[in-house]
Design a protein around this motif. Structure first.
Motif, PDB file in Angstrom:
ATOM      1  N   ILE A 188       0.858  -1.183   0.000  1.00  0.00           N
ATOM      2  CA  ILE A 188       0.000   0.000   0.000  1.00  0.00           C
ATOM      3  C   ILE A 188       0.895   1.233   0.000  1.00  0.00           C
ATOM      4  N   ALA A 189       0.705   2.095  -0.996  1.00  0.00           N
ATOM      5  CA  ALA A 189       1.613   3.225  -1.171  1.00  0.00           C
ATOM      6  C   ALA A 189       0.996   4.562  -0.777  1.00  0.00           C
ATOM      7  N   HIS A 190      -0.333   4.662  -0.915  1.00  0.00           N
ATOM      8  CA  HIS A 190      -1.025   5.930  -0.668  1.00  0.00           C
ATOM      9  C   HIS A 190      -2.347   5.661   0.035  1.00  0.00           C
ATOM     10  N   ASN A 191      -3.017   6.755   0.408  1.00  0.00           N
ATOM     11  CA  ASN A 191      -4.342   6.656   1.029  1.00  0.00           C
ATOM     12  C   ASN A 191      -5.444   6.872  -0.009  1.00  0.00           C
ATOM     13  N   GLY A 192      -5.114   6.662  -1.260  1.00  0.00           N
ATOM     14  CA  GLY A 192      -6.062   6.795  -2.369  1.00  0.00           C
ATOM     15  C   GLY A 192      -5.417   6.215  -3.612  1.00  0.00           C
ATOM     16  N   ASP A 193      -6.140   6.261  -4.743  1.00  0.00           N
ATOM     17  CA  ASP A 193      -5.618   5.711  -5.994  1.00  0.00           C
ATOM     18  C   ASP A 193      -4.230   6.276  -6.299  1.00  0.00           C
ATOM     19  N   VAL A 194      -3.301   5.398  -6.680  1.00  0.00           N
ATOM     20  CA  VAL A 194      -2.021   5.854  -7.227  1.00  0.00           C
ATOM     21  C   VAL A 194      -2.287   6.221  -8.685  1.00  0.00           C
ATOM     22  N   VAL A 195      -1.949   7.441  -9.079  1.00  0.00           N
ATOM     23  CA  VAL A 195      -2.319   7.921 -10.411  1.00  0.00           C
ATOM     24  C   VAL A 195      -1.133   8.013 -11.367  1.00  0.00           C
ATOM     25  N   SER A 196       0.051   8.319 -10.837  1.00  0.00           N
ATOM     26  CA  SER A 196       1.180   8.586 -11.722  1.00  0.00           C
ATOM     27  C   SER A 196       2.494   8.134 -11.086  1.00  0.00           C
ATOM     28  N   ILE A 197       3.417   7.672 -11.936  1.00  0.00           N
ATOM     29  CA  ILE A 197       4.757   7.255 -11.504  1.00  0.00           C
ATOM     30  C   ILE A 197       5.787   7.910 -12.418  1.00  0.00           C
ATOM     31  N   SER A 198       6.877   8.409 -11.831  1.00  0.00           N
ATOM     32  CA  SER A 198       7.990   8.913 -12.634  1.00  0.00           C
ATOM     33  C   SER A 198       9.300   8.389 -12.051  1.00  0.00           C
ATOM     34  N   LEU A 199      10.135   7.827 -12.924  1.00  0.00           N
ATOM     35  CA  LEU A 199      11.406   7.249 -12.494  1.00  0.00           C
ATOM     36  C   LEU A 199      12.489   8.319 -12.429  1.00  0.00           C
ATOM     37  N   ALA A 200      13.344   8.224 -11.412  1.00  0.00           N
ATOM     38  CA  ALA A 200      14.473   9.141 -11.279  1.00  0.00           C
ATOM     39  C   ALA A 200      15.596   8.735 -12.226  1.00  0.00           C
ATOM     40  N   PRO A 201      16.480   9.671 -12.563  1.00  0.00           N
ATOM     41  CA  PRO A 201      17.604   9.331 -13.458  1.00  0.00           C
ATOM     42  C   PRO A 201      18.525   8.250 -12.895  1.00  0.00           C
ATOM     43  N   ASP A 202      18.555   8.083 -11.561  1.00  0.00           N
ATOM     44  CA  ASP A 202      19.487   7.113 -10.962  1.00  0.00           C
ATOM     45  C   ASP A 202      19.061   5.655 -11.150  1.00  0.00           C
ATOM     46  N   GLY A 203      17.807   5.418 -11.590  1.00  0.00           N
ATOM     47  CA  GLY A 203      17.349   4.058 -11.846  1.00  0.00           C
ATOM     48  C   GLY A 203      16.923   3.284 -10.614  1.00  0.00           C
ATOM     49  N   ASN A 204      17.094   3.873  -9.437  1.00  0.00           N
ATOM     50  CA  ASN A 204      16.728   3.174  -8.194  1.00  0.00           C
ATOM     51  C   ASN A 204      15.579   3.826  -7.442  1.00  0.00           C
ATOM     52  N   THR A 205      15.269   5.072  -7.760  1.00  0.00           N
ATOM     53  CA  THR A 205      14.236   5.792  -7.020  1.00  0.00           C
ATOM     54  C   THR A 205      13.156   6.283  -7.973  1.00  0.00           C
ATOM     55  N   PHE A 206      11.997   6.585  -7.408  1.00  0.00           N
ATOM     56  CA  PHE A 206      10.882   7.075  -8.220  1.00  0.00           C
ATOM     57  C   PHE A 206       9.942   7.871  -7.334  1.00  0.00           C
ATOM     58  N   VAL A 207       9.045   8.607  -7.969  1.00  0.00           N
ATOM     59  CA  VAL A 207       8.065   9.412  -7.243  1.00  0.00           C
ATOM     60  C   VAL A 207       6.677   9.045  -7.741  1.00  0.00           C
ATOM     61  N   THR A 208       5.685   9.116  -6.843  1.00  0.00           N
ATOM     62  CA  THR A 208       4.303   8.800  -7.206  1.00  0.00           C
ATOM     63  C   THR A 208       3.379   9.956  -6.830  1.00  0.00           C
ATOM     64  N   GLY A 209       2.292  10.092  -7.585  1.00  0.00           N
ATOM     65  CA  GLY A 209       1.250  11.064  -7.276  1.00  0.00           C
ATOM     66  C   GLY A 209      -0.064  10.332  -7.077  1.00  0.00           C
ATOM     67  N   SER A 210      -0.945  10.890  -6.243  1.00  0.00           N
ATOM     68  CA  SER A 210      -2.158  10.169  -5.867  1.00  0.00           C
ATOM     69  C   SER A 210      -3.353  11.102  -5.709  1.00  0.00           C
ATOM     70  N   VAL A 211      -4.543  10.494  -5.709  1.00  0.00           N
ATOM     71  CA  VAL A 211      -5.765  11.262  -5.441  1.00  0.00           C
ATOM     72  C   VAL A 211      -5.847  11.653  -3.960  1.00  0.00           C
TER      73      VAL A 211
END
Length: 346
Positions: A188-211
């Motif tokens: 479980i990543a968020h308290n609502g729908d996960v809407v978007s994912i973007s990968l960081a240039p380093d290949g190991n990290t990423f960011v998510t956006g949610s409702v």
């Protein structure tokens, strides 16, 4: 008794909102400057002038998602006509048309290698196709069907040809091993729908956006978020990592785009459109100096990220712009819309 009328739930919700408020106040105390103030001496960016280089027609219904391949030439689009189309953006020609089992596609992804594409949506599934392995009729063969979601598939991104990360309407992030078809992680990543994912240039990290109005920063080797970012007052529809790897941009239903800095642990800039419309998607130029946001007003808005000045509008679509993608080499921008068309800008 529903959760809204449950006094205990209401009390907990109020306590959570108070905690959020306190956290934001503490963050603001640490904010000794913002991006605009820090960049006062930087020269303004000249007006960005992009035109439609290619207008790609072929879908017969709303196009919901577009994503570039790592070669900066090919892109994939997914439409409610039940088709994925692989395009050659240099010529505007279709390279492959892949019929889907479900027409309700919401997200597409091109592997950086160009060997695979993935898609998913209201079928609660992520389907991966091998572009180098075709059947007798010349259609790319299905490589994997990744099932086990309790909600729609909203986003997917390949780490490489063997691994993909997905976000879904069941609030989860999953990482999959494509060779075995098994989940590597599922949480479980968020308290609502996960809407978007973007990968960081380093290949190991990423960011998510949610409702749930927040964004979260993750390391693929850990199941807990490293950072949570507050500020938006409605759904975060899109996130995009800054090329530096130190920040990310967002586009939201609350009619604003923002920049968050990982080192500052908070928002450092806000970008507002001249029109009163929400943002469906966002992308950054190769330098990170220009922010592009697809909008409900049928346009793509641009800002100088350092000065927060609105830098212009890309007009041409006749309906909501649903998704945008910048080519890996930074030379072109692809956009798709509910007007059924795909445009390449440059």
């Amino acid at each position: 008794m529903g959760p809204k009328s449950d006094p205990e739930t209401a009390a907990l919700r109020k306590e959570l909102e108070e905690l959020y408020k306190n956290l934001q106040e503490l963050q603001q105390k640490c904010a000794d400057t913002n991006l605009t103030s820090a960049c006062e001496t930087v020269e303004d960016l000249p007006k960005v002038k992009l035109i439609t280089r290619k207008m790609m027609k072929g879908h017969l219904n709303k196009v919901n998602s577009v994503h570039y391949s790592g070669d900066s030439r090919h892109c994939v689009t997914g439409s409610l006509d039940g088709k994925l189309i692989i395009w050659d953006t240099y010529t505007g020609n279709k390279v492959q048309i892949i019929p889907l089992r479900s027409a309700w596609v919401m997200s597409v992804a091109f592997a950086p290698s160009g060997n695979f594409v993935a898609c998913g949506g209201m079928d609660n599934m992520c389907t991966v196709y091998d572009l180098n392995n075709r059947d007798a009729s010349g259609v790319a063969k299905m490589a994997r069907e990744l099932a086990g979601y309790d909600g729609f598939l909203s986003s997917c991104r390949f780490l490489d040809d063997k691994t993909i990360i997905t976000g879904s309407g069941d609030m989860k992030i999953c990482q999959w091993d494509l060779e075995t078809g098994r989940k590597i992680s599922d949480f479980i990543a968020h308290n609502g729908d996960v809407v978007s994912i973007s990968l960081a240039p380093d290949g190991n990290t990423f960011v998510t956006g949610s409702v749930d109005k927040t964004c979260r920063f993750w390391d693929i080797r850990d199941s807990k978020p490293k950072q949570t970012f507050f500020g938006h007052t409605a759904d975060v529809n899109s996130v995009c990592f800054h090329p530096s790897g130190h920040a990310f941009a967002t586009g939201s239903e609350d009619k604003s785009a923002r920049m968050f800095d990982l080192r500052a642990d908070q928002q450092i800039a806000q970008y507002k459109p001249p029109a009163n419309s929400g943002f469906t998607s966002c992308a950054l130029s190769l330098s990170g100096r220009i922010l592009f946001c697809g909008s409900d007003d049928n346009n793509i808005h641009m800002w100088d990220t350092l000065k927060t000045n609105h830098n212009g509008v890309l007009s041409g679509h006749d309906n909501r712009v649903t998704s945008i993608s910048v080519a890996t080499n930074g030379i072109a921008l692809a956009s798709c819309s509910w007007d059924q068309n795909v445009r390449v800008w440059g």
